[in-house]
Design an enzyme around this catalytic site. Sequence first.
Site, PDB file in Angstrom:
ATOM      1  CG  HIS A 120      -4.195  88.979  15.389  1.00 35.80           C
ATOM      2  ND1 HIS A 120      -4.101  88.248  16.339  1.00 35.80           N
ATOM      3  CD2 HIS A 120      -4.443  90.470  15.647  1.00 35.80           C
ATOM      4  CE1 HIS A 120      -4.079  89.114  17.410  1.00 35.80           C
ATOM      5  NE2 HIS A 120      -4.424  90.294  17.092  1.00 35.80           N
ATOM      6  CB  CYS A 131       2.338  97.823  -6.239  1.00 28.03           C
ATOM      7  SG  CYS A 131       1.716  96.015  -6.219  1.00 28.03           S
ATOM      8  CB  CYS A 148       4.478  91.701  -6.406  1.00 28.72           C
ATOM      9  SG  CYS A 148       3.004  92.476  -7.107  1.00 28.72           S
ATOM     10  N   GLY A 188     -10.216  79.623  24.000  1.00 29.41           N
ATOM     11  CA  GLY A 188      -8.694  79.503  23.598  1.00 29.41           C
ATOM     12  C   GLY A 188      -7.825  80.720  23.416  1.00 29.41           C
ATOM     13  CB  THR A 189      -7.540  83.992  23.578  1.00 30.53           C
ATOM     14  OG1 THR A 189      -6.642  84.978  23.214  1.00 30.53           O
ATOM     15  CG2 THR A 189      -8.706  84.405  24.324  1.00 30.53           C
ATOM     16  CB  SER A 190      -2.880  83.184  26.397  1.00 28.92           C
ATOM     17  OG  SER A 190      -2.460  84.277  25.551  1.00 28.92           O
ATOM     18  N   PRO A 215      -8.731  75.500  29.019  1.00 31.34           N
ATOM     19  CG  PRO A 215      -6.872  74.276  28.330  1.00 31.34           C
ATOM     20  CD  PRO A 215      -7.846  75.181  27.830  1.00 31.34           C
TER      21      PRO A 215
HETATM   22  C1  BV8 Z   1      -1.713  97.270  18.075  1.00 32.88           C
HETATM   23  C2  BV8 Z   1       0.045  87.487  13.904  1.00 32.88           C
HETATM   24  C3  BV8 Z   1      -1.675  99.471  17.819  1.00 32.88           C
HETATM   25  C4  BV8 Z   1       1.212  86.604  13.890  1.00 32.88           C
HETATM   26  C5  BV8 Z   1      -0.158  88.358  16.145  1.00 32.88           C
HETATM   27  C6  BV8 Z   1      -1.447  97.849  24.828  1.00 32.88           C
HETATM   28  C7  BV8 Z   1      -2.524  98.297  23.984  1.00 32.88           C
HETATM   29  C8  BV8 Z   1      -2.288  98.214  22.624  1.00 32.88           C
HETATM   30  C9  BV8 Z   1      -1.121  97.538  21.990  1.00 32.88           C
HETATM   31  C10 BV8 Z   1      -0.319  96.963  23.019  1.00 32.88           C
HETATM   32  C11 BV8 Z   1      -0.473  97.118  24.133  1.00 32.88           C
HETATM   33  N1  BV8 Z   1       0.589  96.666  24.942  1.00 32.88           N
HETATM   34  C12 BV8 Z   1       1.623  95.950  23.997  1.00 32.88           C
HETATM   35  C13 BV8 Z   1       1.009  96.324  22.856  1.00 32.88           C
HETATM   36  C14 BV8 Z   1       1.712  95.845  21.984  1.00 32.88           C
HETATM   37  C15 BV8 Z   1       1.270  94.357  21.260  1.00 32.88           C
HETATM   38  C16 BV8 Z   1       0.766  93.353  22.368  1.00 32.88           C
HETATM   39  O1  BV8 Z   1      -0.415  93.319  22.455  1.00 32.88           O
HETATM   40  N2  BV8 Z   1       2.054  92.724  22.818  1.00 32.88           N
HETATM   41  C17 BV8 Z   1       1.607  91.848  23.941  1.00 32.88           C
HETATM   42  C18 BV8 Z   1       2.712  90.753  23.657  1.00 32.88           C
HETATM   43  C19 BV8 Z   1       1.874  92.379  25.206  1.00 32.88           C
HETATM   44  N3  BV8 Z   1       0.055  94.633  20.516  1.00 32.88           N
HETATM   45  C20 BV8 Z   1       0.119  94.725  19.046  1.00 32.88           C
HETATM   46  O2  BV8 Z   1       1.101  95.114  18.469  1.00 32.88           O
HETATM   47  C21 BV8 Z   1      -1.021  94.785  18.163  1.00 32.88           C
HETATM   48  N4  BV8 Z   1      -1.198  96.117  17.562  1.00 32.88           N
HETATM   49  O3  BV8 Z   1      -2.090  97.076  19.219  1.00 32.88           O
HETATM   50  O4  BV8 Z   1      -1.768  98.341  17.261  1.00 32.88           O
HETATM   51  C22 BV8 Z   1      -0.286  99.895  18.426  1.00 32.88           C
HETATM   52  C23 BV8 Z   1       0.404 100.278  17.237  1.00 32.88           C
HETATM   53  C24 BV8 Z   1       1.860 100.495  17.454  1.00 32.88           C
HETATM   54  C25 BV8 Z   1       2.384 100.376  18.825  1.00 32.88           C
HETATM   55  C26 BV8 Z   1       1.395 100.140  19.879  1.00 32.88           C
HETATM   56  C27 BV8 Z   1       0.130  99.800  19.728  1.00 32.88           C
HETATM   57  C28 BV8 Z   1      -0.967  93.760  16.964  1.00 32.88           C
HETATM   58  C29 BV8 Z   1      -1.076  92.464  17.704  1.00 32.88           C
HETATM   59  C30 BV8 Z   1      -1.006  91.187  16.590  1.00 32.88           C
HETATM   60  C31 BV8 Z   1       0.062  90.552  16.643  1.00 32.88           C
HETATM   61  N5  BV8 Z   1       0.001  89.336  15.873  1.00 32.88           N
HETATM   62  N6  BV8 Z   1      -0.545  87.471  15.202  1.00 32.88           N
HETATM   63  C32 BV8 Z   1       1.197  85.433  13.461  1.00 32.88           C
HETATM   64  O5  BV8 Z   1       0.132  84.678  13.851  1.00 32.88           O
HETATM   65  O6  BV8 Z   1       2.044  84.992  12.577  1.00 32.88           O
HETATM   66  S1  BV8 Z   1      -0.561  87.835  17.853  1.00 32.88           S
HETATM   67  C33 BV8 Z   1      -0.496  86.288  17.898  1.00 32.88           C
HETATM   68  O7  BV8 Z   1      -1.112  86.201  19.352  1.00 32.88           O
HETATM   69  C34 BV8 Z   1      -1.381  85.401  17.373  1.00 32.88           C
HETATM   70  O8  BV8 Z   1      -2.452  86.055  16.337  1.00 32.88           O
HETATM   71  C35 BV8 Z   1      -2.153  84.688  18.223  1.00 32.88           C
HETATM   72  O9  BV8 Z   1      -3.699  84.508  17.940  1.00 32.88           O
HETATM   73  C36 BV8 Z   1      -2.092  85.884  19.318  1.00 32.88           C
HETATM   74  C37 BV8 Z   1      -2.962  85.730  20.680  1.00 32.88           C
HETATM   75  O10 BV8 Z   1      -2.236  84.379  20.902  1.00 32.88           O
HETATM   76  P1  BV8 Z   1      -3.486  83.474  21.423  1.00 32.88           P
HETATM   77  O11 BV8 Z   1      -4.542  83.272  20.370  1.00 32.88           O
HETATM   78  O12 BV8 Z   1      -4.042  83.824  22.735  1.00 32.88           O
HETATM   79  O13 BV8 Z   1      -2.585  81.998  21.740  1.00 32.88           O
HETATM   80  P2  BV8 Z   1      -1.762  81.821  23.096  1.00 32.88           P
HETATM   81  O14 BV8 Z   1      -0.724  80.688  22.458  1.00 32.88           O
HETATM   82  O15 BV8 Z   1      -1.207  82.902  23.538  1.00 32.88           O
HETATM   83  O16 BV8 Z   1      -2.860  81.115  24.277  1.00 32.88           O
HETATM   84  C38 BV8 Z   1      -3.390  80.000  23.659  1.00 32.88           C
HETATM   85  C39 BV8 Z   1      -4.642  79.952  24.549  1.00 32.88           C
HETATM   86  O17 BV8 Z   1      -5.326  78.514  24.465  1.00 32.88           O
HETATM   87  C40 BV8 Z   1      -3.834  79.549  26.054  1.00 32.88           C
HETATM   88  O18 BV8 Z   1      -4.675  80.291  26.935  1.00 32.88           O
HETATM   89  C41 BV8 Z   1      -4.288  77.911  26.439  1.00 32.88           C
HETATM   90  O19 BV8 Z   1      -4.801  77.699  27.605  1.00 32.88           O
HETATM   91  C42 BV8 Z   1      -5.620  77.798  25.451  1.00 32.88           C
HETATM   92  N7  BV8 Z   1      -5.674  76.274  25.103  1.00 32.88           N
HETATM   93  C43 BV8 Z   1      -4.636  75.547  24.662  1.00 32.88           C
HETATM   94  N8  BV8 Z   1      -5.168  74.590  24.276  1.00 32.88           N
HETATM   95  C44 BV8 Z   1      -6.779  74.610  24.379  1.00 32.88           C
HETATM   96  C45 BV8 Z   1      -6.912  75.901  24.893  1.00 32.88           C
HETATM   97  N9  BV8 Z   1      -7.998  76.434  24.833  1.00 32.88           N
HETATM   98  C46 BV8 Z   1      -9.217  75.492  24.480  1.00 32.88           C
HETATM   99  N10 BV8 Z   1      -8.943  74.391  24.147  1.00 32.88           N
HETATM  100  C47 BV8 Z   1      -7.987  73.751  24.096  1.00 32.88           C
HETATM  101  N11 BV8 Z   1      -7.734  72.616  23.447  1.00 32.88           N
HETATM  102 ZN    ZN Z   2       3.490  94.740  -6.336  1.00 32.89          ZN
END
Ligand code: BV8
Ligand code: ZN
Length: 244
Positions: A120, A131, A148, A188-190, A215
């Site tokens: 990501h 550019c 830029c 650590g991913t949801s 967790p």
């Molecule tokens: C794409 C950058 C093709 C931003 C991020 C089906 C197929 C393909 C695409 C889709 C689909 N359905 C929907 C889509 C579109 C979308 C998507 O998936 N939407 C979701 C919301 C349904 N996907 C996309 O758009 C992706 N592109 O597929 O391209 C395309 C093109 C056009 C149209 C369609 C498809 C792009 C996705 C990337 C988005 N960018 N980040 C930024 O960071 O500033 S995603 C963002 O969420 C972060 O990167 C983050 O890493 C990511 C996932 O979240 P998690 O890392 O899992 O974090 P979260 O808080 O959710 O969970 C934390 C977990 O940790 C929990 O489970 C918790 O219990 C656990 N935890 C907590 N504490 C601890 C722990 N675990 C261990 N130890 C602890 N102490």
């Molecule tokens: Zn430029």
Amino acid sequence: MSPEELSEARSRVATAQAITILTGAGISADSGVPTFRGADGLWRNYRAEDLATPEAFQRDPRLVWEWYNWRRELIATKRPNPAHHAVAALEARLPDFWLITQNVDGLHRAAGSHKLSEIHGNIWMVRCTACGTVAENHQIPLPLLPSCDRCRGLLRPHIVWFGESLDQEDLARCAKALQDCDVLIVIGTSGVVYPAAGFASVAKEAGAFVIEVNPDPTPQSDLVDIALRGHAKDLVPNLLETGE
Ligand code: BV8
Ligand code: ZN
């Protein structure tokens, strides 16, 4: 999680020839970086899904840059935790290793990981909307509308937003890592953001033993072979270190 499950997971890791690790925001939670969907995941009542999109940037680039500046300032004060270090140590020990991270915080690199795909993007990289130049930038804070050095165009974070495709080379490297591994460890991913949310089933179908460290249960919990319920900083060193 029973003690038998942890020892079974440890022996799978210890005997594996090829290991792939997939991480999300949870591995950085123990470093003090807020997760996306946890209680601390909001920023001024905005959800990441509302701000991390090309439409949001088009509509209000200042607001989106304010959010990223806030996150850059916060992340700049954070350090890798024992889970990040254990992942980097496993890479050093096991030739056939790859790390796939959804995190943009750069903490895996800071811990010494080199064999990784930041699928990501990275919050310390910026890209010119005019550019296309990509550059590393650690300036804190960035001007609210940074431009830029080459062409004065508007810079954006070099990060994959919702609705944007991932880098094709990253995806190909991930597919290989998921195909080739004996063990996939998901930390650590949801498991709601695609395509990363589908990686556990890809590896499973290719014959990997899948271990989840979280967790809480996730949509992938039913398909993993062992679900270790706990915090990464506690479980990951125990799971990955050979303890010699
Ligand atoms: C794409 C950058 C093709 C931003 C991020 C089906 C197929 C393909 C695409 C889709 C689909 N359905 C929907 C889509 C579109 C979308 C998507 O998936 N939407 C979701 C919301 C349904 N996907 C996309 O758009 C992706 N592109 O597929 O391209 C395309 C093109 C056009 C149209 C369609 C498809 C792009 C996705 C990337 C988005 N960018 N980040 C930024 O960071 O500033 S995603 C963002 O969420 C972060 O990167 C983050 O890493 C990511 C996932 O979240 P998690 O890392 O899992 O974090 P979260 O808080 O959710 O969970 C934390 C977990 O940790 C929990 O489970 C918790 O219990 C656990 N935890 C907590 N504490 C601890 C722990 N675990 C261990 N130890 C602890 N102490
Ligand atoms: Zn430029």
